[in-house]
Motif scaffolding. Structure first.
Motif, short mmCIF file in Angstrom:
data_model
loop_
_atom_site.label_atom_id
_atom_site.label_comp_id
_atom_site.label_asym_id
_atom_site.label_seq_id
_atom_site.Cartn_x
_atom_site.Cartn_y
_atom_site.Cartn_z
N VAL A 213 0.71 -1.29 0.07
CA VAL A 213 -0.02 -0.02 -0.16
C VAL A 213 0.79 1.32 -0.22
N VAL A 214 0.50 2.15 -0.89
CA VAL A 214 1.25 3.59 -1.01
C VAL A 214 0.71 4.32 0.29
N CYS A 215 1.52 4.50 1.27
CA CYS A 215 0.93 5.40 2.48
C CYS A 215 2.16 6.26 2.88
N LEU A 216 1.83 7.16 3.67
CA LEU A 216 2.81 8.23 4.23
C LEU A 216 2.59 8.45 5.77
N PRO A 217 3.80 8.73 6.30
CA PRO A 217 3.74 8.98 7.75
C PRO A 217 2.87 10.22 7.95
N HIS A 218 2.27 10.32 9.31
CA HIS A 218 1.28 11.29 9.15
C HIS A 218 1.89 12.55 9.54
N ASP A 219 3.30 12.58 9.61
CA ASP A 219 4.02 14.01 10.03
C ASP A 219 4.79 14.28 8.59
N ALA A 220 4.45 13.52 7.46
CA ALA A 220 4.95 13.70 6.23
C ALA A 220 5.08 15.34 5.64
N THR A 221 5.74 15.86 4.86
CA THR A 221 5.30 17.04 4.54
C THR A 221 4.46 16.96 3.31
N LEU A 222 3.90 18.30 3.11
CA LEU A 222 2.97 18.45 1.96
C LEU A 222 3.62 18.16 0.71
N ARG A 223 4.88 18.49 0.69
CA ARG A 223 5.63 18.24 -0.81
C ARG A 223 5.82 16.75 -1.04
N GLN A 224 6.01 15.98 0.25
CA GLN A 224 6.15 14.44 -0.11
C GLN A 224 4.68 13.92 -0.55
N ALA A 225 3.61 14.40 0.05
CA ALA A 225 2.42 13.77 -0.23
C ALA A 225 2.02 14.09 -1.69
N LEU A 226 2.40 15.39 -1.94
CA LEU A 226 2.21 15.77 -3.67
C LEU A 226 2.90 14.94 -4.47
N GLU A 227 4.16 14.73 -3.99
CA GLU A 227 5.07 14.16 -5.05
C GLU A 227 4.89 12.71 -5.04
N ARG A 228 4.32 11.87 -3.95
CA ARG A 228 4.20 10.44 -4.04
C ARG A 228 2.71 10.19 -4.56
N MET A 229 1.72 11.13 -4.39
CA MET A 229 0.42 11.08 -5.11
C MET A 229 0.64 11.03 -6.36
N GLU A 230 1.44 12.06 -6.92
CA GLU A 230 1.78 12.36 -8.46
C GLU A 230 2.31 11.16 -9.02
N TYR A 231 3.39 10.78 -8.31
CA TYR A 231 3.97 9.46 -8.88
C TYR A 231 3.30 8.19 -9.10
N HIS A 232 2.45 7.86 -8.13
CA HIS A 232 1.40 6.69 -8.15
C HIS A 232 0.28 6.97 -8.48
#
Length: 145
Positions: free
Chosen positions: A13-32
């Motif tokens: 599952v593509v997931c993020l740590p709850h304290d990831a950054t906005l940029r990390q979220a944007l990049e991971r969501m865009e990539y996947h």
């Protein structure tokens, strides 16, 4: 039917740590190419779901925020408009289907409330389709002529 049959394990599952950054979220969501991803807390528990909408609304409401600054914004500061309800791994199919009506995926937790994976709505729909088709094929043909 045991819901473990439908489980996409945490490792896949593509997931993020709850304290990831906005940029990390944007990049991971865009990539996947995902519109939402689960957030995991420091104890391995399900902490919520961040969506593209959450990120866009956050950025829209802060016109002074530049893309370069997004690496300083923690997801803990981004309001989440939804929190997908979880099911335990021993839940029944009725619980799973009920949640999947309103959620793209259902987070699954163990008996210690640690995130262990998701069940995607598409898997549940496929399962229901098979049941419907089986029931239709077992009915005798009725000739109304």
């Amino acid at each position: 039917m045991n819901i473990a049959f439908f489980l996409l394990p945490k490792g896949e599952v593509v997931c993020l740590p709850h304290d990831a950054t906005l940029r990390q979220a944007l990049e991971r969501m865009e990539y996947h190419r995902y519109t939402a991803v689960p957030l995991i807390d420091e104890n391995g528990g399900y902490a919520g779901t961040v969506t593209e909408g959450d990120l866009l609304w956050y950025m829209k409401n802060r016109p002074d925020l530049t893309f370069e600054q997004t690496n300083r914004i923690k997801l803990t500061d981004v309001p989440q408009r939804i929190k997908n309800d979880t099911v335990r791994i021993d839940a029944n199919m009725e619980d799973l289907i009920s949640l999947a009506k309103a959620q793209n995926y259902v987070p699954v937790v163990d008996d210690m409330n640690r995130f262990i994976g998701i069940v995607r709505r598409s898997e549940i729909i496929d399962y229901c389709e098979k049941i419907i088709l089986q029931n239709d094929s077992s009915r005798p043909e009725v000739n109304l002529a």
